[in-house]
Scaffold this motif. Structure first.
Motif, PDB file in Angstrom:
ATOM      1  N   GLU A  61      50.552  24.161  -6.117  1.00 34.09           N
ATOM      2  CA  GLU A  61      50.367  23.966  -6.896  1.00 34.09           C
ATOM      3  C   GLU A  61      49.623  22.059  -6.562  1.00 34.09           C
ATOM      4  OE1 GLU A  61      52.623  20.902  -9.378  1.00 34.09           O
ATOM      5  OE2 GLU A  61      52.625  23.106 -10.891  1.00 34.09           O
ATOM      6  N   THR A  80      63.688  18.477  -7.994  1.00 38.10           N
ATOM      7  CA  THR A  80      63.775  18.296  -9.026  1.00 38.10           C
ATOM      8  C   THR A  80      62.888  19.321 -10.448  1.00 38.10           C
ATOM      9  OG1 THR A  80      63.270  16.241  -9.047  1.00 38.10           O
ATOM     10  CG2 THR A  80      62.462  16.550 -11.003  1.00 38.10           C
ATOM     11  N   ARG A  81      61.670  20.257 -10.184  1.00 39.74           N
ATOM     12  CA  ARG A  81      61.436  21.270 -10.537  1.00 39.74           C
ATOM     13  C   ARG A  81      62.780  22.298 -11.249  1.00 39.74           C
ATOM     14  NH1 ARG A  81      55.969  24.742  -9.836  1.00 39.74           N
ATOM     15  NH2 ARG A  81      54.810  22.450 -10.184  1.00 39.74           N
ATOM     16  N   SER A  82      63.545  22.425 -10.156  1.00 37.13           N
ATOM     17  CA  SER A  82      65.162  23.567 -10.593  1.00 37.13           C
ATOM     18  C   SER A  82      65.578  23.590 -11.909  1.00 37.13           C
ATOM     19  CB  SER A  82      65.127  24.140  -8.856  1.00 37.13           C
ATOM     20  OG  SER A  82      66.148  24.437  -8.888  1.00 37.13           O
ATOM     21  N   VAL A  95      63.479  27.136  -7.062  1.00 38.27           N
ATOM     22  CA  VAL A  95      61.960  27.238  -6.072  1.00 38.27           C
ATOM     23  C   VAL A  95      61.793  26.878  -5.420  1.00 38.27           C
ATOM     24  CG1 VAL A  95      60.599  25.067  -6.751  1.00 38.27           C
ATOM     25  CG2 VAL A  95      62.082  25.620  -8.653  1.00 38.27           C
ATOM     26  N   LEU A 105      60.380  17.180  -5.102  1.00 31.68           N
ATOM     27  CA  LEU A 105      59.884  17.965  -5.851  1.00 31.68           C
ATOM     28  C   LEU A 105      60.091  19.038  -6.515  1.00 31.68           C
ATOM     29  CD1 LEU A 105      56.473  16.231  -5.422  1.00 31.68           C
ATOM     30  CD2 LEU A 105      57.765  15.541  -6.962  1.00 31.68           C
ATOM     31  N   GLU A 113      55.479  26.929  -4.176  1.00 32.29           N
ATOM     32  CA  GLU A 113      55.526  27.028  -5.039  1.00 32.29           C
ATOM     33  C   GLU A 113      54.399  24.908  -5.196  1.00 32.29           C
ATOM     34  OE1 GLU A 113      58.163  27.528  -8.072  1.00 32.29           O
ATOM     35  OE2 GLU A 113      59.028  28.741  -6.871  1.00 32.29           O
ATOM     36  N   VAL A 114      55.244  24.346  -5.135  1.00 34.56           N
ATOM     37  CA  VAL A 114      54.531  23.129  -4.865  1.00 34.56           C
ATOM     38  C   VAL A 114      54.136  22.733  -3.495  1.00 34.56           C
ATOM     39  CG1 VAL A 114      56.098  20.703  -3.910  1.00 34.56           C
ATOM     40  CG2 VAL A 114      57.583  22.097  -5.000  1.00 34.56           C
ATOM     41  N   GLU A 133      63.224  23.467 -14.707  1.00 28.23           N
ATOM     42  CA  GLU A 133      63.444  25.158 -15.093  1.00 28.23           C
ATOM     43  C   GLU A 133      64.417  26.119 -15.352  1.00 28.23           C
ATOM     44  OE1 GLU A 133      59.903  26.507 -13.718  1.00 28.23           O
ATOM     45  OE2 GLU A 133      58.424  23.938 -13.887  1.00 28.23           O
TER      46      GLU A 133
END
Ligand SMILES: NC(=O)c1ccc[n+]([C@@H]2O[C@H](COP(=O)([O-])OP(=O)(O)OC[C@H]3O[C@@H](n4cnc5c(N)ncnc54)[C@H](O)[C@@H]3O)[C@@H](O)[C@H]2O)c1
Length: 353
Positions: free
Chosen positions: A345, A328-330, A337, A325, A341-342, A333
């Motif tokens: 959230e 993927t966010r990295s 990351v 996750l 942070e994950v 965006e």
């Protein structure tokens, strides 16, 4: 000798057949009791190849029959949480294929249900049972190469995965479907949790393969910083035209360890001047990790027989999902990351804030 553990296989696709083969041919301490599969033709073919006492189109029906102690779940990722939770609630031990689930909330729900039910949960991270990976881990633990400084892991998979497995919404994409094993192994070999990741992905072949799934990628590279200060990288290529390739290099303060090689068999062929020397490589993951799949099932069965916790469980699966996750966010965006942070959230979503 204790009675064989009776196993219900849920999902008779690619991975399901590998486990069915182990249960049918390689493990006297276990028996394939029944198969659950939603597609009738797939179910019929599997039942013909792997004889068992009963077949079902839903896990619910199999649980009603109930003549087994454990389930092996080899269905698409987005189905893992409901199936694992239903099996645990019915008191069945679980070998759950990677990736554990799509979200951390799903992972937590599985872990909580398994704990409440008092059943064993093992994750399908079979590389931990591959003889080379296991020896490498033992030698790192024994301090032979000193403290790990840099761990580089690659998994390049052959054919295009099924549609669900290349869609972020149903699988979390290739970083989950193909590279979950790398995520688990680098954390295991580093003996440290990942702290920050930075991922770049690229789509070279999607158009040629007719794939128009949003955010599809066939090539990925991730840089990782661990809590210990060690660094790591994961590379993924799928579909990879040359075959199946899984290798790891661990550089420690005093030495280096390399796991795996591109050459798949101790065979070289030289036929003519044009073709030159040919050295066979592994064609599939089932071929490369043949022993690992058998040994992971053997471990699962022994844990049930001796009531001991599997050595790769829910927490390990959860870390791999969290890492995917974050990566993927990295790439979405275009920034590094932090894993925190994950996790933060998830807390926010969990409290509905
Ligand atoms: N450990 C490994 O090396 C490895 C290798 C391949 C796949 N996998 C994992 O195994 C799982 C399955 O992957 P695959 O490649 O075999 O997929 P697949 O699509 O080939 O097979 C999945 C099968 O599950 C069936 N299915 C779907 N929902 C079901 C349900 N609710 N009940 C019963 N059957 C259901 C489908 O009809 C299909 O036949 C995934 O989690 C994947 O990541 C692990």
């Amino acid at each position: 000798m204790p009675a064989p553990i009776r196993v219900c296989l849920v999902g008779a696709g690619r991975a399901g057949k590998v486990h069915a083969r182990t249960l049918t041919h390689y493990l006297p301490s276990a028996r394939l009791a029944c198969i659950v599969e939603t597609i009738p033709e797939v179910l019929a073919t599997a039942a013909a190849e792997f004889p068992c006492e009963a077949v079902f189109s839903t896990l619910e029906a199999a649980l009603e029959w109930g003549q087994f102690e454990a389930v092996v779940i080899t269905t698409p990722t987005f189905t893992h949480a409901p199936l694992a939770i239903a099996a645990a609630q019915a008191g069945k031990h679980i070998l759950l294929e990677k990736p554990m689930a799509l979200t951390l909330a799903e992972c937590d729900a599985i872990i909580a249900t398994v704990q409440r039910a008092g059943v064993h949960l093992q994750l399908g991270f079979m590389r931990r049972f591959d003889p080379e990976f296991e020896i490498a881990w033992q030698r790192i633990q024994a301090g032979e190469i000193g403290r790990p400084m840099l761990i580089k892991s690659l998994s390049h998979g052959p054919g295009l995965p099924p549609p669900w497995a290349r869609d972020l919404r149903t699988s979390n994409g290739m970083l989950a479907e193909v590279n979950s094993h790398d995520w688990d192994c680098i954390r295991w070999l580093a003996a440290s949790d990942p702290q920050r990741v930075y991922a770049e992905v690229a789509n070279f072949k999607g158009a040629a393969y007719g794939v128009d799934t949003p955010h599809f990628y066939d090539t990925a590279i991730v840089n990782i910083r661990f809590e210990s200060g060690a660094l790591g990288s994961i590379s993924g290529v799928c579909p990879c035209e040359y075959g199946y390739d899984a290798r790891v290099e661990i550089i420690g303060e005093r030495g280096i360890l390399q796991i795996g090689q591109l050459q798949g068999q101790a065979l070289v062929v030289c036929t003519d001047r044009e073709r030159g020397l040919a050295i066979p490589i592994y064609r599939t993951w089932a071929q490369r990790f043949a022993w690992a799949y058998i040994r992971e099932m053997e471990h699962f069965v022994q844990c049930i027989q001796h009531d001991t916790p599997p050595r790769v469980g829910g927490e390990d699966g959860r870390w791999a999902v969290a890492s995917v996750l974050a990566a993927t966010r990295s790439f979405l965006e275009e920034r590094p990351v932090f894993l925190s942070e994950v996790f933060a959230e998830e807390v926010t979503q969990g409290t509905g804030q």
